[in-house]
Structures are given as C-alpha cells and as structure tokens.
Design a protein around this motif. Structure first.
Motif, PDB file in Angstrom:
ATOM      1  N   PHE A  75       0.801  -1.222   0.000  1.00  0.00           N
ATOM      2  CA  PHE A  75       0.000   0.000   0.000  1.00  0.00           C
ATOM      3  C   PHE A  75       0.835   1.274   0.000  1.00  0.00           C
ATOM      4  CE2 PHE A  75       1.101  -0.259   4.354  1.00  0.00           C
ATOM      5  CZ  PHE A  75       0.773   0.917   5.010  1.00  0.00           C
ATOM      6  N   ILE A  76       2.111   1.188   0.413  1.00  0.00           N
ATOM      7  CA  ILE A  76       2.950   2.395   0.373  1.00  0.00           C
ATOM      8  C   ILE A  76       3.550   2.492  -1.024  1.00  0.00           C
ATOM      9  CG2 ILE A  76       4.935   3.599   1.347  1.00  0.00           C
ATOM     10  CD1 ILE A  76       4.304   2.387   4.011  1.00  0.00           C
ATOM     11  N   THR A  77       2.796   3.109  -1.901  1.00  0.00           N
ATOM     12  CA  THR A  77       3.217   3.308  -3.280  1.00  0.00           C
ATOM     13  C   THR A  77       3.959   4.635  -3.411  1.00  0.00           C
ATOM     14  OG1 THR A  77       1.195   4.475  -3.884  1.00  0.00           O
ATOM     15  CG2 THR A  77       1.171   2.057  -4.039  1.00  0.00           C
ATOM     16  N   ASN A  78       4.381   4.931  -4.620  1.00  0.00           N
ATOM     17  CA  ASN A  78       5.068   6.186  -4.884  1.00  0.00           C
ATOM     18  C   ASN A  78       4.194   7.387  -4.547  1.00  0.00           C
ATOM     19  OD1 ASN A  78       7.516   7.356  -5.793  1.00  0.00           O
ATOM     20  ND2 ASN A  78       6.533   7.916  -7.724  1.00  0.00           N
ATOM     21  N   ASN A  79       2.884   7.206  -4.656  1.00  0.00           N
ATOM     22  CA  ASN A  79       1.957   8.316  -4.409  1.00  0.00           C
ATOM     23  C   ASN A  79       1.175   8.145  -3.105  1.00  0.00           C
ATOM     24  OD1 ASN A  79       2.615   9.773  -6.759  1.00  0.00           O
ATOM     25  ND2 ASN A  79       1.307   8.425  -7.989  1.00  0.00           N
ATOM     26  N   PHE A  80       1.759   7.431  -2.161  1.00  0.00           N
ATOM     27  CA  PHE A  80       1.165   7.265  -0.830  1.00  0.00           C
ATOM     28  C   PHE A  80       0.815   8.634  -0.234  1.00  0.00           C
ATOM     29  CE2 PHE A  80       2.248   6.701   3.839  1.00  0.00           C
ATOM     30  CZ  PHE A  80       1.090   6.000   4.173  1.00  0.00           C
ATOM     31  N   LEU A  81      -0.420   8.786   0.193  1.00  0.00           N
ATOM     32  CA  LEU A  81      -0.985  10.000   0.805  1.00  0.00           C
ATOM     33  C   LEU A  81      -1.182  11.157  -0.167  1.00  0.00           C
ATOM     34  CD1 LEU A  81       0.915  10.269   4.252  1.00  0.00           C
ATOM     35  CD2 LEU A  81      -1.246   9.137   3.767  1.00  0.00           C
ATOM     36  N   LEU A  82      -0.817  11.003  -1.420  1.00  0.00           N
ATOM     37  CA  LEU A  82      -0.896  12.094  -2.394  1.00  0.00           C
ATOM     38  C   LEU A  82      -2.112  11.861  -3.289  1.00  0.00           C
ATOM     39  CD1 LEU A  82       2.904  12.202  -3.317  1.00  0.00           C
ATOM     40  CD2 LEU A  82       1.703  13.613  -1.621  1.00  0.00           C
ATOM     41  N   GLU A  83      -3.194  12.580  -3.023  1.00  0.00           N
ATOM     42  CA  GLU A  83      -4.481  12.283  -3.642  1.00  0.00           C
ATOM     43  C   GLU A  83      -4.744  13.057  -4.932  1.00  0.00           C
ATOM     44  OE1 GLU A  83      -7.761  11.850  -0.614  1.00  0.00           O
ATOM     45  OE2 GLU A  83      -6.225  12.750   0.681  1.00  0.00           O
ATOM     46  N   THR A  84      -3.949  14.069  -5.232  1.00  0.00           N
ATOM     47  CA  THR A  84      -4.198  14.885  -6.415  1.00  0.00           C
ATOM     48  C   THR A  84      -2.933  15.039  -7.242  1.00  0.00           C
ATOM     49  OG1 THR A  84      -3.619  17.001  -5.371  1.00  0.00           O
ATOM     50  CG2 THR A  84      -5.895  16.231  -5.090  1.00  0.00           C
ATOM     51  N   LYS A  85      -3.116  15.451  -8.468  1.00  0.00           N
ATOM     52  CA  LYS A  85      -1.983  15.676  -9.370  1.00  0.00           C
ATOM     53  C   LYS A  85      -1.067  16.763  -8.811  1.00  0.00           C
ATOM     54  CE  LYS A  85      -0.802  17.112 -14.086  1.00  0.00           C
ATOM     55  NZ  LYS A  85      -1.353  17.552 -15.401  1.00  0.00           N
ATOM     56  N   THR A  86      -1.663  17.825  -8.299  1.00  0.00           N
ATOM     57  CA  THR A  86      -0.849  18.922  -7.748  1.00  0.00           C
ATOM     58  C   THR A  86      -0.028  18.445  -6.558  1.00  0.00           C
ATOM     59  OG1 THR A  86      -2.497  20.546  -8.459  1.00  0.00           O
ATOM     60  CG2 THR A  86      -0.924  21.250  -6.782  1.00  0.00           C
ATOM     61  N   ALA A  87      -0.643  17.646  -5.695  1.00  0.00           N
ATOM     62  CA  ALA A  87       0.082  17.116  -4.533  1.00  0.00           C
ATOM     63  C   ALA A  87       1.278  16.290  -4.971  1.00  0.00           C
ATOM     64  CB  ALA A  87      -0.855  16.275  -3.667  1.00  0.00           C
ATOM     65  N   ARG A  88       1.093  15.497  -6.018  1.00  0.00           N
ATOM     66  CA  ARG A  88       2.175  14.638  -6.498  1.00  0.00           C
ATOM     67  C   ARG A  88       3.312  15.465  -7.087  1.00  0.00           C
ATOM     68  NH1 ARG A  88      -2.522  10.876  -9.128  1.00  0.00           N
ATOM     69  NH2 ARG A  88      -3.203   9.952  -7.140  1.00  0.00           N
TER      70      ARG A  88
ATOM     71  N   GLU B  47       3.262  -9.762  15.848  1.00  0.00           N
ATOM     72  CA  GLU B  47       1.890 -10.162  16.151  1.00  0.00           C
ATOM     73  C   GLU B  47       0.990  -8.943  16.357  1.00  0.00           C
ATOM     74  OE1 GLU B  47       1.800 -12.753  19.514  1.00  0.00           O
ATOM     75  OE2 GLU B  47       3.369 -14.083  18.740  1.00  0.00           O
ATOM     76  N   VAL B  48       1.593  -7.870  16.854  1.00  0.00           N
ATOM     77  CA  VAL B  48       0.832  -6.672  17.182  1.00  0.00           C
ATOM     78  C   VAL B  48       0.561  -5.817  15.947  1.00  0.00           C
ATOM     79  CG1 VAL B  48       0.939  -4.485  18.469  1.00  0.00           C
ATOM     80  CG2 VAL B  48       1.636  -6.633  19.565  1.00  0.00           C
ATOM     81  N   VAL B  49       1.524  -5.778  15.014  1.00  0.00           N
ATOM     82  CA  VAL B  49       1.418  -4.863  13.867  1.00  0.00           C
ATOM     83  C   VAL B  49       0.083  -4.967  13.130  1.00  0.00           C
ATOM     84  CG1 VAL B  49       2.394  -4.259  11.615  1.00  0.00           C
ATOM     85  CG2 VAL B  49       3.902  -4.619  13.571  1.00  0.00           C
TER      86      VAL B  49
ATOM     87  N   THR C 134       5.618   1.778  10.628  1.00  0.00           N
ATOM     88  CA  THR C 134       6.303   0.485  10.565  1.00  0.00           C
ATOM     89  C   THR C 134       6.669   0.121   9.136  1.00  0.00           C
ATOM     90  OG1 THR C 134       5.278  -0.387  12.579  1.00  0.00           O
ATOM     91  CG2 THR C 134       5.985  -1.999  10.942  1.00  0.00           C
ATOM     92  N   HIS C 135       5.703   0.200   8.240  1.00  0.00           N
ATOM     93  CA  HIS C 135       5.957  -0.248   6.866  1.00  0.00           C
ATOM     94  C   HIS C 135       6.733   0.776   6.050  1.00  0.00           C
ATOM     95  CE1 HIS C 135       2.621  -2.956   8.143  1.00  0.00           C
ATOM     96  NE2 HIS C 135       3.428  -3.828   7.573  1.00  0.00           N
ATOM     97  N   LEU C 136       6.552   2.058   6.374  1.00  0.00           N
ATOM     98  CA  LEU C 136       7.342   3.085   5.694  1.00  0.00           C
ATOM     99  C   LEU C 136       8.814   2.959   6.063  1.00  0.00           C
ATOM    100  CD1 LEU C 136       7.174   5.594   3.847  1.00  0.00           C
ATOM    101  CD2 LEU C 136       6.831   6.976   5.899  1.00  0.00           C
TER     102      LEU C 136
ATOM    103  N   GLY D  53      14.284  -1.525   2.019  1.00  0.00           N
ATOM    104  CA  GLY D  53      13.683  -1.881   0.748  1.00  0.00           C
ATOM    105  C   GLY D  53      12.645  -2.989   0.851  1.00  0.00           C
ATOM    106  N   ILE D  54      12.113  -3.210   2.045  1.00  0.00           N
ATOM    107  CA  ILE D  54      11.158  -4.303   2.269  1.00  0.00           C
ATOM    108  C   ILE D  54       9.745  -3.840   1.920  1.00  0.00           C
ATOM    109  CG2 ILE D  54      10.067  -5.726   4.050  1.00  0.00           C
ATOM    110  CD1 ILE D  54      12.809  -5.806   5.438  1.00  0.00           C
ATOM    111  N   GLU D  55       9.082  -4.563   1.028  1.00  0.00           N
ATOM    112  CA  GLU D  55       7.701  -4.279   0.667  1.00  0.00           C
ATOM    113  C   GLU D  55       6.822  -5.478   1.008  1.00  0.00           C
ATOM    114  OE1 GLU D  55       7.285  -2.836  -3.296  1.00  0.00           O
ATOM    115  OE2 GLU D  55       8.413  -1.000  -2.896  1.00  0.00           O
ATOM    116  N   GLN D  56       6.999  -5.965   2.214  1.00  0.00           N
ATOM    117  CA  GLN D  56       6.164  -7.027   2.764  1.00  0.00           C
ATOM    118  C   GLN D  56       5.446  -6.493   3.993  1.00  0.00           C
ATOM    119  OE1 GLN D  56       9.572  -9.919   3.135  1.00  0.00           O
ATOM    120  NE2 GLN D  56       7.961 -11.391   2.629  1.00  0.00           N
ATOM    121  N   TYR D  57       4.268  -7.019   4.247  1.00  0.00           N
ATOM    122  CA  TYR D  57       3.564  -6.660   5.469  1.00  0.00           C
ATOM    123  C   TYR D  57       4.167  -7.439   6.632  1.00  0.00           C
ATOM    124  CZ  TYR D  57       0.238  -4.437   2.388  1.00  0.00           C
ATOM    125  OH  TYR D  57      -0.328  -3.630   1.443  1.00  0.00           O
TER     126      TYR D  57
END
Length: 467
Positions: A4-17, A90-92, A104-106, A113-117
C-alpha cells in the motif's frame, strides 16, 4: 497482495504529487529536536539486529504491545531480541488506523527496501534480512542518518553533560552536523532535596563552580550554558506541565534555595516561585546569546505508579494533561517582552484542545524584528499523526501564517524515525493539492512549491541561521 505504500502514498491529487516528488521529497532534513544518543552517533555503532534499533526505547510500540496483552518480558524484559521482534509482528496487524501501521511499513521500506507486510508469517524472514543488513558499516548509525539526507540533528542534553560526544562528532565531520540542546529540566526539579543535592554535586563537577547559594548555582549553570554555546548550541528546551510564571522576590527565592540545599523540603509555593525564577533566568541567558527557546507544555507523566516503580520513568506511561495554559504563558512571555529580552520561541502543546490557544498566543509577541519570531511548533508526541498534523497545519493557517512555519521534527529516540519527515511532507503537499482542486488556492506551481520547500527545509535553515 500489492503493497500500500506506493510512490503516491498519501498524495491524492496531481498537484500534490508534483509538489512532493518535484520539490519536497529531496530536500535535506533539519531535525531540530530529537532524543537520539550522542554516544551512539559518536561511536558510529552498528546494531546487531532490528530489535535493538527499532523496538528498544520506542514507547509508542511498547504501549501498543501492552494494549494487545503482550507480557512485559517481551517488551522491556529478558526475552531474546528475536522473540521480542516476533511479538511485535503479532501486534502490527492490530495497529490498523494507528500511525504505527504506517510508520512500521514506511520505515521497513525506506531503510531496507522491504515491501512485505510485517506479521507472524513474515517476521522470521524480515528479522533475518534486516539483521544481516544492519551488521554492516553501510548500516552504522552515521550511515543511517546519511541515508535519510540529514543535514542537522539536534540532541537533547542536560547541563551536566560533558558534551564529549558532540566534540568527537564535530572532529569526525560525518557529513551532517550534530548540535546539542540545553535542557535544564533536572536543574529545576526541586521536589526532592536529596535528589537535588546529588544534581548540584554533578553540576559542580561539570562546571568547576562550587555551589553554596543561589548566585553560585546560577553561575554554575551559566558556565555550562557558555560551554554549550562554544560547541554550536543555539537552542534550549524545557519540558513543563505548564509555564512557570509565579511572582517572587529575590529574598523569597534565595531563602528557598538555601533551605533546599540544606536538605529541607520546600512547600509547593516555594517550589513554584523558585522554578519561575530559574525559568526566567534561563530565558534571559538565551536572549543574551541569541539562542532560540523551546517549551514543550502539557504532558502528564508517570501515571502508572506501580509500573513506574518497576520500570522507571520514560517507559511509556505518560499521557496528555489538561492543565490551564494561556494565562501563565502570556504572563511569562510578556515579562520577557517588556524588557525586550524575549528570544525567538517555539511553543509545543500536547493537549489538542489548546491548539487555538497556542496558535493565537504566538501572534501576540511577533514584533516585526524577525520573520516568524514566535513559532507554534509541529504536532507533538501523541498528536504526531495524520489527524493531529492536519489539525495543526489548518489551525496555523487560519490563525497565523503557514508560510513562516519551520516544519517537522522527529522528537524520537530511534534512528529509524526519520521517514516521519517524509510522512509530514506528503501530508503537507496533499493538503495544498486538495485546496487547489477545490479552487481555494491558485494552481500556480511556482507559488505553491516555494511554500512547500520553505516549510520542509528553508524556513528552518534561516530561522536557526545554519548558513
């Protein structure tokens, strides 16, 4: 399952990106308030595994683990590092919608470079991979800081600190500056005569000044203030429930100090007056040297007495307090302003109910002498999450000038917390981008990008006079 943490994480608009990727993302970091260990930075230590760098001393994670029914043995106790990490895994999955899930995941992605949950099924693999990477010079403490593009990191230091590690790092020239911050909270801890006398003894050793009365106590503290200044310190910091601003006479505070030094407990009134005197004198020291003063106000500490007696302070049992703030804060700032001895000041509140109080209070003491002289600091501690940061940004925008804001801090003991600057910058760009989409701001990238880069980096660089 896509991460879920993509290149555009938290960036909802073109201007934000555009604002984030083209302007904010690559700005250096000035982290002007942290609790990192100067010793570990100086010695450029290598952590043996992720538990040591990531779970040790992280009160946010500890609180979450306790809430999930994890035994203290796996938090601060004697369990192995790998077992502690597995318990955290277990808690995450149970931290959904808590900022810990994002952090945690960021952090796993940015440092390793880990992209696993992280969960019980992936814990063993992630523990092994991160431990292998951490056991190399490429992941030493100084390398971790460089990896995050740190330009300046300020530590939090008691007046009795020798500052030997700051001197060492200064000679090493690691590619970033590590500067001390003068935090005399223990010098104002007057509740226990025995503890205070022990502190005085340590202050005498550090300063070379024999303390026999209030004047010599202040001389010793000024000596250390001078020592900090010589090492590049330009910041003080104070952690208080509320501002100390009780009226006093010189005779009252001198008598109270003599009484305390003799081993006699002070009344609550005597403590308030002596603390008010000390805080005012520290503020004058700061002004005389051109320092910036910080005040962290509103924490109710050490709530769980049973666990405090077992684990000690700073182990995750503090919370938001509901102390009245406005009147004493105004009185303290006004006293300094009246004699033209009010330094640049950063105020942080922990109770979100005080947002508007703090946002409007700083405006009372901007006098045109310095741009954004008075700062309402970034969302602090329990407020350091999406909702808290957004409220802080919106309130500051409504009641002050967001354009003068000096931005984010980590306030952290962890060397893996610096992606919080990225988190903040993404949120900032998203807020601005959404305003453009709503027609509330002009779609002028030149204008908007200056706002973003100023808040992310430039304002702090200029405010702290870092070149």
């Amino acid at each position: 399952m896509s991460f879920f943490i993509t290149n555009n994480f938290l960036l909802e608009t073109k201007t934000a990106r555009i604002l984030y990727h083209e302007y904010a993302a690559d700005m250096p970091i000035i982290d002007y308030h942290s609790h990192l260990s100067p010793k570990e930075i100086s010695e450029n230590i290598v952590f043996p595994n992720i538990t040591r760098v990531w779970l040790n001393d992280d009160h946010y994670k500890w609180r979450a683990m306790r809430a999930c029914g994890i035994s203290e043995e796996f938090i601060t106790g004697s369990a192995s590092d790998e077992d502690k990490f597995r318990k955290w895994s277990e808690v995450v999955p149970q931290t959904l919608r808590n900022p810990l899930y994002h952090w945690t995941h960021l952090e796993l992605k940015r440092y390793f470079g880990i992209e696993q949950y992280l969960n019980p099924e992936t814990a063993g693999e992630i523990f092994g991979l991160t431990s292998e990477l951490l056991n190399s010079k490429e992941y030493s403490v100084q390398s971790l800081l460089s990896k995050m593009n740190i330009e300046v990191v300020c530590t939090t230091d008691d007046p009795i600190d020798s500052l030997e590690y700051h001197k060492s790092v200064d000679k090493q020239s690691p590619g970033f500056k590590m500067l001390p911050t003068f935090r005399p909270d223990k010098a104002m801890d007057l509740s226990d005569p025995t503890r205070f006398k022990d502190y005085v003894y340590q202050l005498e050793k550090a300063s070379g000044v024999t303390v026999s009365d209030l004047d010599s106590y202040m001389e010793a503290l000024l000596t250390r203030h001078n020592d900090f200044h010589e090492l590049g310190c330009r910041l003080s910091d104070h952690g208080l429930r509320q501002m100390e601003a009780t009226d006093y006479t010189s005779g009252e505070v001198e008598s109270a100090f003599t009484k305390l030094l003799s081993g006699t407990s002070l009344s609550s009134s005597e403590i308030q007056k002596l603390r008010s005197f000390l805080l005012y004198e520290f503020a004058k020291m700061d002004y005389q040297k051109g320092w910036i003063q910080q005040f962290h106000l509103g924490a109710l500490r050490n709530n769980n007495r049973r666990l405090l007696s077992t684990l000690g302070p700073d182990t995750g049992f503090d919370s938001i307090g509901d102390f009245p703030q406005a009147e004493s804060l105004s009185k303290f700032l006004n006293k300094l302003d009246s004699s033209d001895e009010l330094s640049k000041t950063i105020l942080y509140n922990l109770n979100p109910a005080d947002n508007e109080v703090f946002a409007t209070m700083v405006g009372n003491f901007n006098d045109g002498s310095v741009k954004a002289k008075m700062q309402w600091g970034s969302a602090w501690w329990f407020l350091d999450q999406l909702d808290g940061m957004e409220k802080q940004i919106n309130t500051l925008s409504n009641m002050g000038l967001l354009s003068g804001f000096i931005g984010m801090i980590t306030d952290s003991r962890s060397f893996m917390s610096f992606p919080r600057h990225e988190y903040f910058r993404r949120l900032l760009c998203n807020i601005i981008g959404k305003d453009v989409e709503k027609g509330l701001l002009p779609n002028d990238i030149g204008l908007l990008s200056k706002l973003v880069t100023d808040i992310s980096y430039t304002n702090a660089k200029q405010y702290f006079k870092l070149g």
